[in-house]
Design a protein around this motif. Structure first.
Motif, short mmCIF file in Angstrom:
data_model
loop_
_atom_site.label_atom_id
_atom_site.label_comp_id
_atom_site.label_asym_id
_atom_site.label_seq_id
_atom_site.Cartn_x
_atom_site.Cartn_y
_atom_site.Cartn_z
N ALA A 185 6.09 17.75 -18.62
CA ALA A 185 6.64 17.63 -17.27
C ALA A 185 8.13 17.29 -17.33
CB ALA A 185 5.91 16.56 -16.48
N PHE A 186 8.58 16.74 -18.46
CA PHE A 186 10.00 16.43 -18.62
C PHE A 186 10.79 17.69 -18.86
CE2 PHE A 186 8.54 12.18 -20.33
CZ PHE A 186 9.07 11.43 -19.29
N CYS A 187 11.93 17.78 -18.18
CA CYS A 187 12.84 18.86 -18.46
C CYS A 187 13.46 18.56 -19.83
CB CYS A 187 13.91 18.90 -17.38
SG CYS A 187 15.12 20.16 -17.62
N GLY A 188 13.19 19.38 -20.82
CA GLY A 188 13.70 19.10 -22.16
C GLY A 188 12.57 19.07 -23.18
N ILE A 189 11.33 18.98 -22.71
CA ILE A 189 10.21 19.10 -23.64
C ILE A 189 9.48 20.41 -23.35
CG2 ILE A 189 8.07 18.07 -24.53
CD1 ILE A 189 9.15 15.36 -24.00
N GLY A 190 9.77 21.39 -24.14
CA GLY A 190 9.12 22.69 -23.99
C GLY A 190 7.96 22.77 -24.98
N ARG A 191 7.42 23.99 -25.10
CA ARG A 191 6.25 24.16 -25.95
C ARG A 191 6.50 23.79 -27.41
NH1 ARG A 191 3.68 29.85 -25.67
NH2 ARG A 191 5.77 30.25 -24.94
N ARG A 192 7.71 24.15 -27.89
CA ARG A 192 8.00 23.92 -29.32
C ARG A 192 8.12 22.44 -29.64
NH1 ARG A 192 12.68 27.82 -30.92
NH2 ARG A 192 11.82 29.42 -29.59
N ILE A 193 8.86 21.71 -28.80
CA ILE A 193 9.02 20.27 -29.01
C ILE A 193 7.66 19.59 -28.89
CG2 ILE A 193 10.12 18.17 -28.11
CD1 ILE A 193 12.20 19.92 -29.28
N LYS A 194 6.90 20.04 -27.90
CA LYS A 194 5.57 19.47 -27.67
C LYS A 194 4.71 19.61 -28.94
CE LYS A 194 1.49 18.95 -25.37
NZ LYS A 194 0.91 17.67 -25.31
N LYS A 195 4.81 20.77 -29.56
CA LYS A 195 4.02 21.03 -30.76
C LYS A 195 4.42 20.07 -31.89
CE LYS A 195 2.43 25.14 -33.18
NZ LYS A 195 2.83 26.48 -33.57
N ARG A 196 5.74 19.88 -32.02
CA ARG A 196 6.22 18.95 -33.06
C ARG A 196 5.78 17.53 -32.77
NH1 ARG A 196 12.44 20.44 -33.74
NH2 ARG A 196 12.46 18.73 -35.25
N LEU A 197 5.78 17.17 -31.49
CA LEU A 197 5.33 15.82 -31.12
C LEU A 197 3.84 15.66 -31.42
CD1 LEU A 197 7.29 15.29 -27.78
CD2 LEU A 197 7.58 13.96 -29.88
N LEU A 200 3.16 14.67 -34.75
CA LEU A 200 3.41 13.24 -35.02
C LEU A 200 2.37 12.36 -34.33
CD1 LEU A 200 7.27 13.21 -34.29
CD2 LEU A 200 6.17 13.39 -36.54
N GLU A 201 1.37 13.03 -33.78
CA GLU A 201 0.31 12.35 -33.00
C GLU A 201 0.85 11.68 -31.74
OE1 GLU A 201 -2.20 10.03 -35.51
OE2 GLU A 201 -2.76 11.79 -36.69
N VAL A 202 1.91 12.26 -31.23
CA VAL A 202 2.44 11.79 -29.94
C VAL A 202 1.94 12.76 -28.88
CG1 VAL A 202 4.54 11.46 -28.57
CG2 VAL A 202 4.47 10.71 -30.95
N ASN A 203 0.98 12.33 -28.08
CA ASN A 203 0.36 13.24 -27.11
C ASN A 203 0.62 12.88 -25.66
OD1 ASN A 203 -1.04 14.96 -29.04
ND2 ASN A 203 -2.23 13.11 -29.50
N THR A 204 1.01 11.63 -25.43
CA THR A 204 1.26 11.21 -24.04
C THR A 204 2.62 10.51 -23.98
OG1 THR A 204 0.36 9.00 -24.38
CG2 THR A 204 -1.21 10.72 -23.74
N VAL A 205 3.07 10.28 -22.76
CA VAL A 205 4.34 9.58 -22.57
C VAL A 205 4.24 8.16 -23.16
CG1 VAL A 205 6.02 8.78 -20.87
CG2 VAL A 205 4.86 10.96 -20.53
N ILE A 206 3.08 7.55 -23.00
CA ILE A 206 2.88 6.21 -23.57
C ILE A 206 3.02 6.26 -25.10
CG2 ILE A 206 1.19 4.31 -23.83
CD1 ILE A 206 2.01 4.57 -21.00
N ASP A 207 2.42 7.28 -25.72
CA ASP A 207 2.57 7.43 -27.18
C ASP A 207 4.05 7.50 -27.56
OD1 ASP A 207 -0.16 7.62 -27.34
OD2 ASP A 207 -0.21 9.80 -27.65
#
Ligand SMILES: [Mg+2]
Length: 405
Positions: A185-197, A200-207
């Protein structure tokens, strides 16, 4: 505590489709999409709010959309209309603040700090703007306004209450909103960044909030690592950059989807020639030259290929743009069939009249304005280099208006 900044993000709802409905009352209230002719292989550029209810979205293929909504209507894009109205609403925004940043053809940020003192006044002003837009652009046109103390949250807010929305992210609400949104939902996190996150086991904003900053920097570099960290807390200090301060145009590009997939280099050359001509023309019209060139293909399986190069000097002449492509593509092995061809020029400078050309061929350059005039009058490529004569004409015009980013 006083409010430091008040930022609006204004996003026109289903822009291209709504403009078409505004222009033609018969289309109002109906599920429509803006795209090439049905059956052509372009994707959907925009869908009306009625079509969105059926799940019809931008970038979808025609048959997918038709399946979701059998009575969908197709409207061909009209870039001139969208640009005209865009200029109109940007001028409306400028009546409210001089700090207006055009973010895309249907979105802008407004820095309202100094023009409103508190959130109540901000909401009032935002409603005024919404009303004035309807009055000036037409009553079918609507927008969604997001209000917050920075651009990141304002952009998030405008998406919270679509269409015709007005949403404020107050400091007190911030954390609970952040906890409930997707990272994308953040402008700046697209599919590719999301995949890299995800890696790193970062799946939510809290993570993301609890992920160590130094590890983010290790993975994404200092700039983007820090940005991601701040993002997760809704922190963003980026200023609203008014268009008179920014280098307005960062790149010029065009793409073309072939009527059918091909391995045929002749056909690809013919497309490339037209794209180079279009891109060259646009550069010259805007008095720009560029030195980073990207020629790319999208293959039948939607993977990408092509090449990118940065020249020692600047060019804006179509023939040279094409020459460079020709030489490289001759040696290029096409491993898969091609469905889309694109040409993109960036690293731009103003004023091509300067002697900044790569290997300047003065005669050719002096001729360009005259050739442009003839082609303007009699159609694209009435005058063209002799070696292009054998290439066949494209079956339909080069479409799409995703020109600059
Ligand atoms: Mg929009």
């Amino acid at each position: 505590m006083g409010i430091k900044r008040i930022i609006f993000h204004i996003d026109m709802d289903s822009y291209f489709a709504t403009v078409e409905q505004q222009a033609n009352p018969l289309l109002r209230g109906k599920p429509i999409v803006v795209s090439g002719k049905e059956g052509s292989r372009t994707v959907i550029v925009a869908s009306s709010k009625e079509a969105k209810k059926f799940g019809v979205k931008a970038a979808m293929l025609h048959h997918e959309a038709r399946k979701l909504c059998p009575h969908l209507e197709f409207v061909e894009p009209d870039g001139a209309k969208y640009e005209y109205l865009c200029r109109k609403f940007i001028n409306i925004f400028k009546q409210y603040t001089e700090k207006v940043e055009i973010f895309s053809i249907d979105e802008a940020f407004l820095d309202m700090s100094g023009y409103v003192k508190n959130w109540d006044q901000a909401i009032e002003k935002a409603s005024d703007i919404k009303d004035l837009l309807k009055q000036e652009l037409g009553d079918w046109m609507s927008c969604s306004v997001g209000i917050a103390n920075n651009k990141l949250l304002a952009k998030l807010a405008s998406g919270m209450d679509k269409p015709d929305g007005l949403f404020l992210i107050h400091e007190k609400l911030k954390q609970s909103i952040l906890e409930n949104i997707e990272l994308t939902a953040f402008c700046g996190i697209g599919r590719r960044i999301k995949k890299r996150l995800t890696g790193l086991e970062v799946n939510t904003v809290i993570d993301l909030q609890s992920y160590p900053l130094e590890k983010l920097i290790q993975e994404f570099g200092k700039f983007y690592g820090t940005k991601l960290h701040n993002m997760s807390y809704g922190v963003d200090s980026d200023p609203v950059i008014p268009d008179f301060q920014s280098a307005e145009i960062k790149s010029v590009g065009r793409t073309y989807t072939l009527p059918s997939n091909t391995f045929d280099k002749e056909e690809i050359f013919s497309v490339l020639m037209h794209l180079c001509e279009k891109v060259g023309r646009e550069l010259r019209r805007k008095k720009l030259s560029g030195k980073t060139l990207v020629y790319f293909f999208r293959y039948h399986d939607f993977s990408h290929g092509g090449f990118r190069l940065t020249l020692p000097g600047y060019i804006n002449d179509s023939v040279r743009l094409f020459d460079i492509a020709l030489k490289r593509i001759n040696d290029f092995v096409l491993s898969k069939s091609v469905r889309l061809v694109g040409v993109h020029v960036s690293n731009l400078i103003k004023d091509y009249g300067q002697l900044t050309f790569l290997d300047p061929d003065k005669k050719q350059i002096e001729l360009l304005p005259a050739l442009d005039k003839i082609n303007d009058r009699y159609g694209e490529l009435t005058v063209k280099p002799a070696y292009l004569l054998k290439l066949k004409r494209l079956r339909r015009k080069v479409g799409g208006f995703k020109l600059n980013n």
